[in-house]
Design a protein around this motif. Structure first.
Motif, PDB file in Angstrom:
ATOM      1  N   GLY A 128       0.812  -1.211   0.000  1.00  0.00           N
ATOM      2  CA  GLY A 128       0.000   0.000   0.000  1.00  0.00           C
ATOM      3  C   GLY A 128       0.846   1.260   0.000  1.00  0.00           C
ATOM      4  O   GLY A 128       0.546   2.225  -0.710  1.00  0.00           O
ATOM      5  N   LEU A 129       1.916   1.265   0.791  1.00  0.00           N
ATOM      6  CA  LEU A 129       2.805   2.429   0.827  1.00  0.00           C
ATOM      7  C   LEU A 129       3.497   2.646  -0.518  1.00  0.00           C
ATOM      8  O   LEU A 129       3.644   3.783  -0.972  1.00  0.00           O
ATOM      9  N   VAL A 130       3.923   1.584  -1.157  1.00  0.00           N
ATOM     10  CA  VAL A 130       4.572   1.697  -2.467  1.00  0.00           C
ATOM     11  C   VAL A 130       3.593   2.273  -3.495  1.00  0.00           C
ATOM     12  O   VAL A 130       3.943   3.149  -4.288  1.00  0.00           O
ATOM     13  N   VAL A 131       2.357   1.798  -3.458  1.00  0.00           N
ATOM     14  CA  VAL A 131       1.343   2.304  -4.389  1.00  0.00           C
ATOM     15  C   VAL A 131       1.056   3.777  -4.124  1.00  0.00           C
ATOM     16  O   VAL A 131       0.959   4.583  -5.060  1.00  0.00           O
ATOM     17  N   LEU A 132       0.935   4.165  -2.845  1.00  0.00           N
ATOM     18  CA  LEU A 132       0.691   5.570  -2.515  1.00  0.00           C
ATOM     19  C   LEU A 132       1.840   6.470  -2.961  1.00  0.00           C
ATOM     20  O   LEU A 132       1.603   7.576  -3.465  1.00  0.00           O
ATOM     21  N   MET A 133       3.067   5.999  -2.804  1.00  0.00           N
ATOM     22  CA  MET A 133       4.216   6.787  -3.265  1.00  0.00           C
ATOM     23  C   MET A 133       4.191   6.952  -4.782  1.00  0.00           C
ATOM     24  O   MET A 133       4.465   8.039  -5.301  1.00  0.00           O
ATOM     25  N   ALA A 134       3.846   5.911  -5.493  1.00  0.00           N
ATOM     26  CA  ALA A 134       3.780   5.987  -6.952  1.00  0.00           C
ATOM     27  C   ALA A 134       2.698   6.969  -7.398  1.00  0.00           C
ATOM     28  O   ALA A 134       2.902   7.753  -8.325  1.00  0.00           O
ATOM     29  N   VAL A 135       1.555   6.944  -6.733  1.00  0.00           N
ATOM     30  CA  VAL A 135       0.466   7.870  -7.067  1.00  0.00           C
ATOM     31  C   VAL A 135       0.888   9.302  -6.762  1.00  0.00           C
ATOM     32  O   VAL A 135       0.621  10.222  -7.557  1.00  0.00           O
ATOM     33  N   ALA A 136       1.565   9.530  -5.640  1.00  0.00           N
ATOM     34  CA  ALA A 136       2.011  10.874  -5.278  1.00  0.00           C
ATOM     35  C   ALA A 136       3.014  11.413  -6.287  1.00  0.00           C
ATOM     36  O   ALA A 136       2.943  12.580  -6.687  1.00  0.00           O
ATOM     37  N   ILE A 137       3.931  10.582  -6.721  1.00  0.00           N
ATOM     38  CA  ILE A 137       4.929  11.008  -7.717  1.00  0.00           C
ATOM     39  C   ILE A 137       4.253  11.319  -9.046  1.00  0.00           C
ATOM     40  O   ILE A 137       4.572  12.313  -9.702  1.00  0.00           O
ATOM     41  N   ALA A 138       3.313  10.486  -9.450  1.00  0.00           N
ATOM     42  CA  ALA A 138       2.601  10.723 -10.709  1.00  0.00           C
ATOM     43  C   ALA A 138       1.794  12.014 -10.642  1.00  0.00           C
ATOM     44  O   ALA A 138       1.789  12.806 -11.589  1.00  0.00           O
ATOM     45  N   ALA A 139       1.126  12.267  -9.521  1.00  0.00           N
ATOM     46  CA  ALA A 139       0.335  13.489  -9.363  1.00  0.00           C
ATOM     47  C   ALA A 139       1.234  14.713  -9.366  1.00  0.00           C
ATOM     48  O   ALA A 139       0.912  15.739  -9.982  1.00  0.00           O
ATOM     49  N   ALA A 140       2.379  14.629  -8.711  1.00  0.00           N
ATOM     50  CA  ALA A 140       3.307  15.766  -8.671  1.00  0.00           C
ATOM     51  C   ALA A 140       3.843  16.081 -10.061  1.00  0.00           C
ATOM     52  O   ALA A 140       3.987  17.253 -10.429  1.00  0.00           O
ATOM     53  N   SER A 141       4.130  15.068 -10.848  1.00  0.00           N
ATOM     54  CA  SER A 141       4.660  15.324 -12.189  1.00  0.00           C
ATOM     55  C   SER A 141       3.587  15.896 -13.115  1.00  0.00           C
ATOM     56  O   SER A 141       3.897  16.658 -14.028  1.00  0.00           O
ATOM     57  N   LEU A 142       2.337  15.552 -12.884  1.00  0.00           N
ATOM     58  CA  LEU A 142       1.258  16.088 -13.719  1.00  0.00           C
ATOM     59  C   LEU A 142       0.864  17.507 -13.320  1.00  0.00           C
ATOM     60  O   LEU A 142       0.415  18.282 -14.162  1.00  0.00           O
ATOM     61  N   LEU A 143       1.046  17.866 -12.062  1.00  0.00           N
ATOM     62  CA  LEU A 143       0.590  19.148 -11.573  1.00  0.00           C
ATOM     63  C   LEU A 143       1.663  20.239 -11.539  1.00  0.00           C
ATOM     64  O   LEU A 143       1.352  21.376 -11.208  1.00  0.00           O
ATOM     65  N   ARG A 144       2.887  19.919 -11.856  1.00  0.00           N
ATOM     66  CA  ARG A 144       3.939  20.939 -11.774  1.00  0.00           C
ATOM     67  C   ARG A 144       3.774  21.963 -12.895  1.00  0.00           C
ATOM     68  O   ARG A 144       3.220  21.681 -13.958  1.00  0.00           O
ATOM     69  N   ASP A 145       4.281  23.163 -12.637  1.00  0.00           N
ATOM     70  CA  ASP A 145       4.170  24.259 -13.603  1.00  0.00           C
ATOM     71  C   ASP A 145       5.407  24.329 -14.483  1.00  0.00           C
ATOM     72  O   ASP A 145       6.503  24.008 -14.053  1.00  0.00           O
ATOM     73  N   GLY A 146       5.221  24.806 -15.687  1.00  0.00           N
ATOM     74  CA  GLY A 146       6.333  25.022 -16.609  1.00  0.00           C
ATOM     75  C   GLY A 146       6.724  23.776 -17.367  1.00  0.00           C
ATOM     76  O   GLY A 146       6.400  22.664 -16.979  1.00  0.00           O
ATOM     77  N   PRO A 147       7.434  23.973 -18.457  1.00  0.00           N
ATOM     78  CA  PRO A 147       7.866  22.843 -19.288  1.00  0.00           C
ATOM     79  C   PRO A 147       9.088  22.142 -18.687  1.00  0.00           C
ATOM     80  O   PRO A 147       9.670  22.595 -17.710  1.00  0.00           O
ATOM     81  N   ASP A 148       9.472  21.045 -19.315  1.00  0.00           N
ATOM     82  CA  ASP A 148      10.672  20.329 -18.874  1.00  0.00           C
ATOM     83  C   ASP A 148      11.915  21.112 -19.259  1.00  0.00           C
ATOM     84  O   ASP A 148      12.040  21.603 -20.379  1.00  0.00           O
ATOM     85  N   CYS A 149      12.830  21.214 -18.330  1.00  0.00           N
ATOM     86  CA  CYS A 149      14.109  21.873 -18.583  1.00  0.00           C
ATOM     87  C   CYS A 149      15.204  20.814 -18.634  1.00  0.00           C
ATOM     88  O   CYS A 149      15.064  19.752 -18.047  1.00  0.00           O
ATOM     89  N   PRO A 150      16.324  21.129 -19.303  1.00  0.00           N
ATOM     90  CA  PRO A 150      17.445  20.183 -19.312  1.00  0.00           C
ATOM     91  C   PRO A 150      17.966  19.948 -17.894  1.00  0.00           C
ATOM     92  O   PRO A 150      17.720  20.735 -16.983  1.00  0.00           O
ATOM     93  N   ALA A 151      18.713  18.894 -17.720  1.00  0.00           N
ATOM     94  CA  ALA A 151      19.254  18.553 -16.398  1.00  0.00           C
ATOM     95  C   ALA A 151      20.109  19.696 -15.868  1.00  0.00           C
ATOM     96  O   ALA A 151      20.918  20.279 -16.589  1.00  0.00           O
ATOM     97  N   GLY A 152      19.902  20.046 -14.608  1.00  0.00           N
ATOM     98  CA  GLY A 152      20.676  21.106 -13.970  1.00  0.00           C
ATOM     99  C   GLY A 152      20.079  22.490 -14.122  1.00  0.00           C
ATOM    100  O   GLY A 152      20.619  23.460 -13.604  1.00  0.00           O
ATOM    101  N   GLN A 153      18.971  22.615 -14.840  1.00  0.00           N
ATOM    102  CA  GLN A 153      18.326  23.914 -15.017  1.00  0.00           C
ATOM    103  C   GLN A 153      16.918  23.872 -14.442  1.00  0.00           C
ATOM    104  O   GLN A 153      16.323  22.823 -14.297  1.00  0.00           O
TER     105      GLN A 153
END
Length: 72
Positions: free
Chosen positions: A37-62
């Motif tokens: 259950g904890l692993v599934v909740l972490m996966a859902v949280a990571i997926a939600a965070a990646s969908l809700l973040r602002d701005g486009p993808d930047c190169p590594a380090g930026q």
């Protein structure tokens, strides 16, 4: 003659124990279910965070700058 009866009873009870043990092994234990259950909740949280973040993808380090509308 009583010894034969005792052996028959022991053999019968052992087969019953084996059946109940095999039923128990089919189900996951409570700690295992909590871990899954904890692993599934972490996966859902990571997926939600990646969908809700602002701005486009930047190169590594930026990072994205809202003020300048580009990556720094």
């Amino acid at each position: 003659m009583p010894k034969k009866n005792r052996k028959a009873r022991r053999a019968g009870s052992a087969s019953t124990d084996t059946r109940t043990r095999s039923r128990r092994k089919r189900w996951l234990s409570t700690p295992s279910l909590i871990f899954i259950g904890l692993v599934v909740l972490m996966a859902v949280a990571i997926a939600a965070a990646s969908l809700l973040r602002d701005g486009p993808d930047c190169p590594a380090g930026q990072v994205w700058s809202d003020a300048h509308m580009h990556c720094h």
